[in-house]
Design an enzyme around this catalytic site. Sequence first.
Site, short mmCIF file in Angstrom:
data_model
loop_
_atom_site.label_atom_id
_atom_site.label_comp_id
_atom_site.label_asym_id
_atom_site.label_seq_id
_atom_site.Cartn_x
_atom_site.Cartn_y
_atom_site.Cartn_z
N CYS A 51 -25.72 -3.33 -9.86
CA CYS A 51 -27.10 -3.73 -9.47
C CYS A 51 -27.01 -4.09 -8.10
O CYS A 51 -27.11 -5.26 -7.82
CB CYS A 51 -27.89 -4.20 -10.52
SG CYS A 51 -28.00 -3.80 -12.00
N ARG A 62 0.70 -1.40 0.05
CA ARG A 62 0.00 -0.07 0.00
C ARG A 62 0.90 1.41 0.07
O ARG A 62 0.52 2.14 -0.70
CB ARG A 62 -0.87 0.06 1.13
CG ARG A 62 -2.03 1.01 1.32
CD ARG A 62 -2.36 1.16 2.56
NE ARG A 62 -2.94 -0.17 3.00
CZ ARG A 62 -4.28 -0.62 2.78
NH1 ARG A 62 -5.09 -0.08 1.92
NH2 ARG A 62 -4.37 -1.90 3.37
C1 LIG Z 1 -0.85 -7.84 2.14
C2 LIG Z 1 0.60 -8.13 2.57
C3 LIG Z 1 1.64 -7.10 2.45
C4 LIG Z 1 1.38 -5.91 2.19
O1 LIG Z 1 0.74 -4.91 2.96
P1 LIG Z 1 0.46 -3.48 2.87
O2 LIG Z 1 -0.55 -3.07 3.78
O3 LIG Z 1 -0.15 -3.24 1.48
O4 LIG Z 1 1.87 -2.91 2.87
C5 LIG Z 1 2.81 -7.82 2.93
N1 LIG Z 1 3.06 -8.98 3.41
C6 LIG Z 1 2.10 -9.88 3.21
C7 LIG Z 1 2.32 -11.45 3.65
C8 LIG Z 1 0.65 -9.75 3.11
O5 LIG Z 1 -0.12 -10.29 3.08
#
Ligand SMILES: *Cc1c(COP(=O)(O)O)cnc(C)c1O
Length: 431
Positions: free
Chosen positions: A360, A293
């Site tokens: 919908c 993210r």
């Molecule tokens: C989703 C996930 C991430 C990334 O998380 P962010 O919040 O997008 O930084 C990293 N490692 C694992 C194992 C994840 O499931």
Amino acid sequence: MLTGNIQRNESGELCFAGQTVRSLAEEYGTPLYLMDEDRIRSNCRMYRDAFQESFGEGSLSLYASKAASFKQICRIVAEEGLGIDTVSRGEIHTALSAGFPAEKIYFHGDGKTEEDIRYALNARIGCFVVDNETELECLQREAKAQGIRQKALLRITPGIDPHTYEAVNTGTVDVKFGVPIADGQAQHFVEKALSMDVISVSGLHCHVGSMVFDEMVFEDTVDHMVCFMKELHDALGFTAEELNLGGGYGVRYLETDKTVDIPARIRALAEHIRQRVAEAGLPMPLILMEPGRSIVADAGMTVYTVSTVKHLTGLKNYVIVDGGMADNPRYCLYQAPYTVLSVSNAEGQEEVFDLVGRCCESGDIIQPGVKLPADIRHGDLVAVCTTGAYNYSMASNYNRLGRPPVVMLQGGKHYVAVRRETLEDLCALDV
Ligand SMILES: *Cc1c(COP(=O)(O)O)cnc(C)c1O
């Protein structure tokens, strides 16, 4: 504005990454995902530099490609020197097709199939993050069959509450990921992995959640993990060379959200890890993290055209747009907040609307209670900010809507990174 790449020009028109949103919408149509390539690169560099400074040689940040996976983003991440974290054959294939170096691909997931494992071994990816004992046995069997010695990290559940929302919590003892330390299962897991002759265990992995703002979450995680590493050292004579702390730093979706100073957090975390391993008499492991993210979210914006506006007197006002839960299901899934902006000058009278989609379902809400110009109407453009993570990657064809294109913005230029799905695409798999 919410992030540095969102501005208004002299006439009050919305600009993203220095370009006029209206003209991009005119050129590419809506709904439209815009992505600021310069921002993706600077976010990658922020991690790369912070890792270099705080952890030095051999430590690496990996981009968690589930946040947004397509070839161009893999190329950008590869050019910026990060590794990549994948959770499926599809994500591995995407990275490899983009020329991503296989040895920097990490493979996650709690439900890998034998086919997945064979595929990843055959592709010679760098590292498996093994979730459970069944996977371990399968990996041993398949690696042996292919004559490969495979590097692996073991996913451990440290038992940490990341103080984030339920759907993205992955750290408490009761989650479906990894093996819990609490009842001794994790030690047994490691012991078993060490007995497997074609699996080379380089260390441990944990990921406690997403949208983490609390400063102590990673520090607490380190405390649990180092304590466990010490147990492994004493009981099994095993020293973890790598410690992967997962992803999860929070980003700002609203003006009222805090900013996480990631380089400062990493610096403090490095200090904390050094202290804890020294106390435990262990060598400093190589550190990995897997941000998703915080690399792509603020590089994204979605642009929609207003289809119609409904005023239900005394009840609600709706702005209905040409996209919705098919291109952004995050409000429907977990009431994710977003900042919504009018693309044209927004200085006049405003009113409160629910921004809803064309699917919908009554639940097809992009964001309730947003302020938009009171006279907003058919044909106007609306932008939803911070949609770079978990939007394109979560998009569906619900209602047989084609997925929007991803248009990259770079240094005043723009280009298509993923084209718009056509009606032919929608029937391409039908026999
Ligand atoms: C989703 C996930 C991430 C990334 O998380 P962010 O919040 O997008 O930084 C990293 N490692 C694992 C194992 C994840 O499931």
